[in-house]
Design an enzyme around this catalytic site. Sequence first.
Site, PDB file in Angstrom:
ATOM      1  N   LYS A 109      -6.244  -1.559   9.591  1.00 59.01           N
ATOM      2  CA  LYS A 109      -7.539  -1.821  10.262  1.00 59.01           C
ATOM      3  C   LYS A 109      -7.377  -2.361  11.679  1.00 59.01           C
ATOM      4  O   LYS A 109      -8.183  -2.074  12.557  1.00 59.01           O
ATOM      5  CB  LYS A 109      -8.413  -2.772   9.444  1.00 59.01           C
ATOM      6  CG  LYS A 109      -7.732  -4.019   8.944  1.00 59.01           C
ATOM      7  CD  LYS A 109      -7.504  -3.925   7.462  1.00 59.01           C
ATOM      8  CE  LYS A 109      -6.322  -4.777   7.080  1.00 59.01           C
ATOM      9  NZ  LYS A 109      -6.062  -4.824   5.677  1.00 59.01           N
ATOM     10  N   GLU A 144      -3.109 -10.792   3.852  1.00 64.84           N
ATOM     11  CA  GLU A 144      -2.321 -10.217   4.937  1.00 64.84           C
ATOM     12  C   GLU A 144      -0.997 -10.980   5.035  1.00 64.84           C
ATOM     13  O   GLU A 144      -0.882 -12.095   4.532  1.00 64.84           O
ATOM     14  CB  GLU A 144      -3.081 -10.367   6.260  1.00 64.84           C
ATOM     15  CG  GLU A 144      -4.410  -9.618   6.305  1.00 64.84           C
ATOM     16  CD  GLU A 144      -4.248  -8.118   6.131  1.00 64.84           C
ATOM     17  OE1 GLU A 144      -3.529  -7.494   6.906  1.00 64.84           O
ATOM     18  OE2 GLU A 144      -4.836  -7.577   5.178  1.00 64.84           O
ATOM     19  N   GLY A 189     -10.817  -1.580   1.033  1.00 66.38           N
ATOM     20  CA  GLY A 189      -9.784  -1.159   0.068  1.00 66.38           C
ATOM     21  C   GLY A 189     -10.142   0.173  -0.580  1.00 66.38           C
ATOM     22  O   GLY A 189     -10.259   1.200   0.090  1.00 66.38           O
ATOM     23  N   VAL A 234       0.834  -1.210   0.000  1.00 68.73           N
ATOM     24  CA  VAL A 234       0.000   0.000   0.000  1.00 68.73           C
ATOM     25  C   VAL A 234       0.872   1.265   0.000  1.00 68.73           C
ATOM     26  O   VAL A 234       0.609   2.208  -0.758  1.00 68.73           O
ATOM     27  CB  VAL A 234      -0.983  -0.003   1.195  1.00 68.73           C
ATOM     28  CG1 VAL A 234      -1.873   1.240   1.156  1.00 68.73           C
ATOM     29  CG2 VAL A 234      -1.846  -1.264   1.181  1.00 68.73           C
ATOM     30  N   LYS A 258     -12.751  -5.068  10.363  1.00 70.14           N
ATOM     31  CA  LYS A 258     -13.441  -4.117   9.478  1.00 70.14           C
ATOM     32  C   LYS A 258     -14.878  -3.872   9.921  1.00 70.14           C
ATOM     33  O   LYS A 258     -15.341  -2.730   9.939  1.00 70.14           O
ATOM     34  CB  LYS A 258     -13.376  -4.625   8.035  1.00 70.14           C
ATOM     35  CG  LYS A 258     -11.954  -4.572   7.473  1.00 70.14           C
ATOM     36  CD  LYS A 258     -11.833  -5.320   6.166  1.00 70.14           C
ATOM     37  CE  LYS A 258     -10.420  -5.239   5.614  1.00 70.14           C
ATOM     38  NZ  LYS A 258     -10.204  -6.161   4.488  1.00 70.14           N
ATOM     39  N   VAL A 281     -11.109  -0.144   5.505  1.00 71.89           N
ATOM     40  CA  VAL A 281     -12.264  -1.017   5.220  1.00 71.89           C
ATOM     41  C   VAL A 281     -12.588  -0.948   3.731  1.00 71.89           C
ATOM     42  O   VAL A 281     -12.766   0.135   3.174  1.00 71.89           O
ATOM     43  CB  VAL A 281     -13.514  -0.587   6.020  1.00 71.89           C
ATOM     44  CG1 VAL A 281     -14.686  -1.514   5.715  1.00 71.89           C
ATOM     45  CG2 VAL A 281     -13.239  -0.557   7.512  1.00 71.89           C
ATOM     46  N   GLY A 288      -0.858 -10.147  -3.928  1.00 73.73           N
ATOM     47  CA  GLY A 288      -0.713  -9.073  -2.931  1.00 73.73           C
ATOM     48  C   GLY A 288      -1.988  -8.759  -2.182  1.00 73.73           C
ATOM     49  O   GLY A 288      -2.112  -7.696  -1.571  1.00 73.73           O
ATOM     50  N   ASP A 343      -9.527 -10.441   9.875  1.00 74.60           N
ATOM     51  CA  ASP A 343      -9.451  -9.200   9.096  1.00 74.60           C
ATOM     52  C   ASP A 343     -10.859  -8.616   8.898  1.00 74.60           C
ATOM     53  O   ASP A 343     -11.088  -7.424   9.119  1.00 74.60           O
ATOM     54  CB  ASP A 343      -8.781  -9.504   7.748  1.00 74.60           C
ATOM     55  CG  ASP A 343      -8.700  -8.279   6.857  1.00 74.60           C
ATOM     56  OD1 ASP A 343      -7.890  -7.396   7.141  1.00 74.60           O
ATOM     57  OD2 ASP A 343      -9.483  -8.204   5.892  1.00 74.60           O
TER      58      ASP A 343
HETATM   59  N1  HSE Z   1      -6.089  -8.958   3.308  1.00 75.03           N
HETATM   60  C1  HSE Z   1      -7.093  -7.989   3.056  1.00 75.03           C
HETATM   61  C2  HSE Z   1      -8.132  -8.595   2.131  1.00 75.03           C
HETATM   62  C3  HSE Z   1      -6.468  -6.775   2.435  1.00 75.03           C
HETATM   63  O1  HSE Z   1      -7.875  -9.656   1.569  1.00 75.03           O
HETATM   64  O2  HSE Z   1      -9.213  -8.042   1.993  1.00 75.03           O
HETATM   65  C4  HSE Z   1      -7.339  -5.583   2.436  1.00 75.03           C
HETATM   66  O3  HSE Z   1      -7.723  -5.200   3.715  1.00 75.03           O
END
Ligand code: HSE
Length: 400
Positions: A100, A185, A129, A12, A200, A127, A182, A196
């Site tokens: 997050k 996480e 992307g 990022v 969020k 949250v 990419g 994750d």
């Molecule tokens: N690992 C997270 C996902 C990245 O796959 O949504 C974005 O927050």
Amino acid sequence: MKKIAIIGFGVVGSGVYEIIRKNKDALTKKSGEEIDVKKILDIRDFSDHKESHLFTKDFNDLLNDGEIEIVVETMGGIKFAYEYTKALLESGKSVVTSNKELVATHGEEFFRIAKEKNVRYLYEASVGGGIPVIRPLACDVSANEVVNVSGILNGTTNYILTKMFKENDSFENALKNAQELGYAEKDPTADVDGHDACRKIAILMSLVTGRKIECEDINTKGIRNVSAEDVTYAAAIGCTIKLIGCGFVENGKVSASVEPMLIPASHPLSSVEDVFNAVTVKGNMVDTLMFYGRGAGMLPTASAVVGDVIDIVRNGEYNPYYSWGDADKEKIIPYEDINTKFFVRIEEAQKEKIASIFPDVEIIKGVSDYGFVSPLMSVKELDEKLTAAGGYISRIRLFR
Ligand code: HSE
């Protein structure tokens, strides 16, 4: 000229740098001032980078630089990100983050400091992307009581489920692809096990209610146990399976959860595929809105970060609409008290007992076992009835 710094030159952070370099003129036009990257903090070696002079390994180079007014924190994790963010806000700099975990864990403390110092702490990228969802919740739906927020909040798991469902891909292979692209996480268990998505939905529900909703109060289950047989059943009842983070506000109390859910094929969330995320927001006046887009990946996420930077260049003063206060445990509805329906898989030997305990349900045959949709009741009541019927093989909650 506004000078900014970036902490963490990973997926990022490097995307933020790229957008600031590539869209320089557009950014200047939109923010009314030129934005430039003055320093980048990363412990790794970037001596081969074309602007290697920007890099430092010493946090004090950013903290003590009076010219830097805005710092982008894209390093992830808690320990150092917490210390750096706190110190930066206390020194009177605004901070923008995609982290997050940090927002969900320490947001309320950072908002307090930001208020004291009259600076901003923004987190649109944390949250969904690249999807704008924080700002609409903070501003555009203000005329409403928000009663529900639900969404596909994790790109990695949505990518994996899509590959498993549409291409019969294995879980492991799909996860490997997501990592290579990419999306995942650093530790992909945070994606796969729902943590994750939990962070969020915690952020979204905290913003909606004005009180911190803690991750420990969000019943969280990931996608590890979603099987090929579950997929067959889902198709048989006209549904897909998605990992859903959802929160409801009822009579001033809040329930929130993350778990795989059965979504009717007619619902727009069922057609959200690959790394795409979508969030539905139900307000008591506007009804249901849906926000859709790329939920992970370098440039989409960096786009949300730079959007926050531009917002701060336009107005760097503290704005309470983006904040929340401390948790209030009394306002949490425990998962077991949620009224909902499940698709429950059972052994053939349980059919008769199930039919006597749930007289109105239709029991359907799968490949090797049986299943039925439970009537609307609390999770606790369902658990008691299923225990009396000898348990179950698996169950997946129905989306509502
Ligand atoms: N690992 C997270 C996902 C990245 O796959 O949504 C974005 O927050």
